[in-house]
Design a protein around this motif. Structure first.
Motif, PDB file in Angstrom:
ATOM      1  N   GLU A  43     -37.127   2.267 -34.401  1.00  0.00           N
ATOM      2  CA  GLU A  43     -38.163   1.245 -34.211  1.00  0.00           C
ATOM      3  C   GLU A  43     -38.016   0.181 -35.296  1.00  0.00           C
ATOM      4  O   GLU A  43     -37.876   0.507 -36.482  1.00  0.00           O
ATOM      5  N   PRO A  44     -38.040  -1.104 -34.922  1.00  0.00           N
ATOM      6  CA  PRO A  44     -37.825  -2.185 -35.895  1.00  0.00           C
ATOM      7  C   PRO A  44     -38.719  -2.081 -37.136  1.00  0.00           C
ATOM      8  O   PRO A  44     -38.261  -2.345 -38.247  1.00  0.00           O
ATOM      9  N   ALA A  45     -39.973  -1.669 -36.959  1.00  0.00           N
ATOM     10  CA  ALA A  45     -40.909  -1.601 -38.088  1.00  0.00           C
ATOM     11  C   ALA A  45     -40.492  -0.569 -39.131  1.00  0.00           C
ATOM     12  O   ALA A  45     -40.845  -0.690 -40.307  1.00  0.00           O
ATOM     13  N   TYR A  46     -39.749   0.457 -38.698  1.00  0.00           N
ATOM     14  CA  TYR A  46     -39.360   1.540 -39.605  1.00  0.00           C
ATOM     15  C   TYR A  46     -37.853   1.621 -39.823  1.00  0.00           C
ATOM     16  O   TYR A  46     -37.380   2.507 -40.530  1.00  0.00           O
ATOM     17  N   ARG A  47     -37.120   0.722 -39.216  1.00  0.00           N
ATOM     18  CA  ARG A  47     -35.659   0.853 -39.191  1.00  0.00           C
ATOM     19  C   ARG A  47     -35.052   0.888 -40.591  1.00  0.00           C
ATOM     20  O   ARG A  47     -34.329   1.825 -40.947  1.00  0.00           O
ATOM     21  N   ASP A  48     -35.347  -0.122 -41.400  1.00  0.00           N
ATOM     22  CA  ASP A  48     -34.690  -0.212 -42.706  1.00  0.00           C
ATOM     23  C   ASP A  48     -35.129   0.904 -43.649  1.00  0.00           C
ATOM     24  O   ASP A  48     -34.299   1.535 -44.310  1.00  0.00           O
ATOM     25  N   SER A  49     -36.446   1.147 -43.717  1.00  0.00           N
ATOM     26  CA  SER A  49     -36.943   2.176 -44.645  1.00  0.00           C
ATOM     27  C   SER A  49     -36.393   3.554 -44.269  1.00  0.00           C
ATOM     28  O   SER A  49     -36.004   4.339 -45.135  1.00  0.00           O
ATOM     29  N   THR A  50     -36.336   3.859 -42.968  1.00  0.00           N
ATOM     30  CA  THR A  50     -35.821   5.153 -42.511  1.00  0.00           C
ATOM     31  C   THR A  50     -34.332   5.276 -42.799  1.00  0.00           C
ATOM     32  O   THR A  50     -33.862   6.310 -43.301  1.00  0.00           O
ATOM     33  N   TYR A  51     -33.594   4.223 -42.514  1.00  0.00           N
ATOM     34  CA  TYR A  51     -32.143   4.249 -42.744  1.00  0.00           C
ATOM     35  C   TYR A  51     -31.823   4.413 -44.221  1.00  0.00           C
ATOM     36  O   TYR A  51     -31.018   5.283 -44.605  1.00  0.00           O
ATOM     37  N   TYR A  52     -32.455   3.620 -45.079  1.00  0.00           N
ATOM     38  CA  TYR A  52     -32.123   3.670 -46.509  1.00  0.00           C
ATOM     39  C   TYR A  52     -32.556   4.980 -47.155  1.00  0.00           C
ATOM     40  O   TYR A  52     -31.874   5.490 -48.051  1.00  0.00           O
ATOM     41  N   PHE A  53     -33.673   5.542 -46.695  1.00  0.00           N
ATOM     42  CA  PHE A  53     -34.095   6.835 -47.235  1.00  0.00           C
ATOM     43  C   PHE A  53     -33.066   7.912 -46.912  1.00  0.00           C
ATOM     44  O   PHE A  53     -32.672   8.696 -47.779  1.00  0.00           O
ATOM     45  N   ASN A  54     -32.634   7.956 -45.668  1.00  0.00           N
ATOM     46  CA  ASN A  54     -31.669   8.984 -45.276  1.00  0.00           C
ATOM     47  C   ASN A  54     -30.300   8.750 -45.898  1.00  0.00           C
ATOM     48  O   ASN A  54     -29.594   9.711 -46.226  1.00  0.00           O
ATOM     49  N   LEU A  55     -29.946   7.493 -46.100  1.00  0.00           N
ATOM     50  CA  LEU A  55     -28.689   7.190 -46.789  1.00  0.00           C
ATOM     51  C   LEU A  55     -28.788   7.618 -48.260  1.00  0.00           C
ATOM     52  O   LEU A  55     -27.800   8.108 -48.837  1.00  0.00           O
ATOM     53  N   ALA A  56     -29.977   7.460 -48.856  1.00  0.00           N
ATOM     54  CA  ALA A  56     -30.187   7.927 -50.234  1.00  0.00           C
ATOM     55  C   ALA A  56     -30.023   9.440 -50.319  1.00  0.00           C
ATOM     56  O   ALA A  56     -29.416   9.962 -51.267  1.00  0.00           O
ATOM     57  N   ARG A  57     -30.520  10.151 -49.344  1.00  0.00           N
ATOM     58  CA  ARG A  57     -30.352  11.613 -49.317  1.00  0.00           C
ATOM     59  C   ARG A  57     -28.873  11.982 -49.199  1.00  0.00           C
ATOM     60  O   ARG A  57     -28.410  12.945 -49.799  1.00  0.00           O
ATOM     61  N   TRP A  58     -28.160  11.203 -48.400  1.00  0.00           N
ATOM     62  CA  TRP A  58     -26.720  11.437 -48.229  1.00  0.00           C
ATOM     63  C   TRP A  58     -25.993  11.235 -49.559  1.00  0.00           C
ATOM     64  O   TRP A  58     -25.156  12.061 -49.949  1.00  0.00           O
ATOM     65  N   GLU A  59     -26.326  10.166 -50.282  1.00  0.00           N
ATOM     66  CA  GLU A  59     -25.712   9.909 -51.589  1.00  0.00           C
ATOM     67  C   GLU A  59     -26.111  10.990 -52.595  1.00  0.00           C
ATOM     68  O   GLU A  59     -25.306  11.399 -53.447  1.00  0.00           O
ATOM     69  N   TYR A  60     -27.346  11.465 -52.504  1.00  0.00           N
ATOM     70  CA  TYR A  60     -27.807  12.534 -53.391  1.00  0.00           C
ATOM     71  C   TYR A  60     -26.962  13.792 -53.205  1.00  0.00           C
ATOM     72  O   TYR A  60     -26.556  14.432 -54.182  1.00  0.00           O
TER      73      TYR A  60
END
Length: 303
Positions: free
Chosen positions: A177-194
């Motif tokens: 969903e556009p309203a949550y797209r960036d925050s959801t993507y970056y959070f999960n990418l942060a978990r991946w980097e972690y």
């Protein structure tokens, strides 16, 4: 002329049996999370007739029968294995919406078993997600739920499936969903980097993961705590824990999860900069606490 009354009667029975099993599966799944009891009239009679007349030769009855068996006998691993085989075998026979419901029923079952401590169902749940995304059953009218996105990535990371998770995050980002797209993507990418131990990169990504979804915000704050702990930034960590505690106090609507996060903050404070003896003393206390977020991580930090 001859009438096909028997064929019509049989077809009606088979349709009804499949629908009855479908409804029973939905009710059992809901019963497990809502703490209520449903009565299933005629179900035992139907199950007996299905077995006697070998009606499992019909895909709809076959798949819903094993789905019901899984939900009604949660510790029968053979039934769950068969259900997963049937969803692959018969999936093409079902309309998209109904097939998606079947995947969700299977995933809800895996979540229940994971919450009971079954490590095997982490892999089983991940494989259901992977298969479902291959069949594209989770994208509805061009939109993918951020919760499905996050849960699939979480199981993949838990299993060390880093390559799959990275490809998944990039491929399905566009469907959020556009309203949550960036925050959801970056959070999960942060978990991946972690998980790759790129802690500084993970911290940077969390700056773009701010969300007005309370549970998503708490998950991001929790990840920040773990990163700051791992890099030994204890002064910043204590400031972050103070801010997290204020956040929880301010949001009274965090009811069910409040104790879990309060205990997480309490144990994180005690672990930060603790000696080996202090960590050893804290370990059994954490182990006995039932309501605490990131319990596995806290115990690892004790060790």
């Amino acid at each position: 002329e001859a009438l096909h009354v028997q064929d019509m009667a049989d077809a009606l029975d088979h349709w009804y049996f499949a629908q009855k099993l479908r409804q029973a599966c939905t009710a059992l799944s809901h019963q497990n999370v809502f703490k209520t009891e449903y009565q299933f009239s005629l179900l035992e009679v139907i199950l007996d007739q299905i077995r006697r007349e070998n009606l499992l030769r019909f895909p709809a009855i076959d798949l819903y029968y094993y789905c019901y068996m899984v939900l009604s006998q949660p510790h029968n691993e053979g039934m769950f294995t068969t259900f997963r085989e049937k969803i692959v075998e018969h999936g093409k026979c079902f309309p998209e919406e109904e097939l998606r419901d079947l995947y969700v029923l299977g995933l809800n079952f895996c979540t229940r078993r994971i919450n009971e401590g079954s490590a095997a169902h982490v892999r089983a749940g991940f494989e259901l997600y992977r298969l479902g995304f291959e069949k594209n059953v989770f994208v509805v009218d061009g939109v993918l739920s951020r919760f499905t996105y996050r849960n699939a990535a979480a199981l993949g990371l838990l299993l060390g499936e880093l390559a799959w998770v990275k490809t998944f995050l990039e491929t399905f980002r566009q469907f959020l969903e556009p309203a949550y797209r960036d925050s959801t993507y970056y959070f999960n990418l942060a978990r991946w980097e972690y998980e790759r131990k790129n802690y500084n990169d993970a911290l940077l990504l969390l700056q773009y993961a701010e969300s007005d979804d309370l549970l998503a915000a708490l998950a991001a704050k929790t990840l920040s705590v773990k990163i700051l702990f791992n890099i030994g930034a204890y002064d910043t960590l204590h400031s972050h824990l103070d801010a997290m505690q204020i956040f929880i106090k301010r949001h009274k609507e965090i009811s069910y999860h409040r104790a879990n996060y309060v205990n997480f903050i309490r144990f994180s404070r005690k672990l930060a900069g603790a000696t080996s003896l202090e960590k050893a003393a804290l370990r059994p206390v954490i182990l006995l606490e039932n309501r605490v977020s990131e319990k596995k991580w806290l115990l690892e930090m004790c060790d």
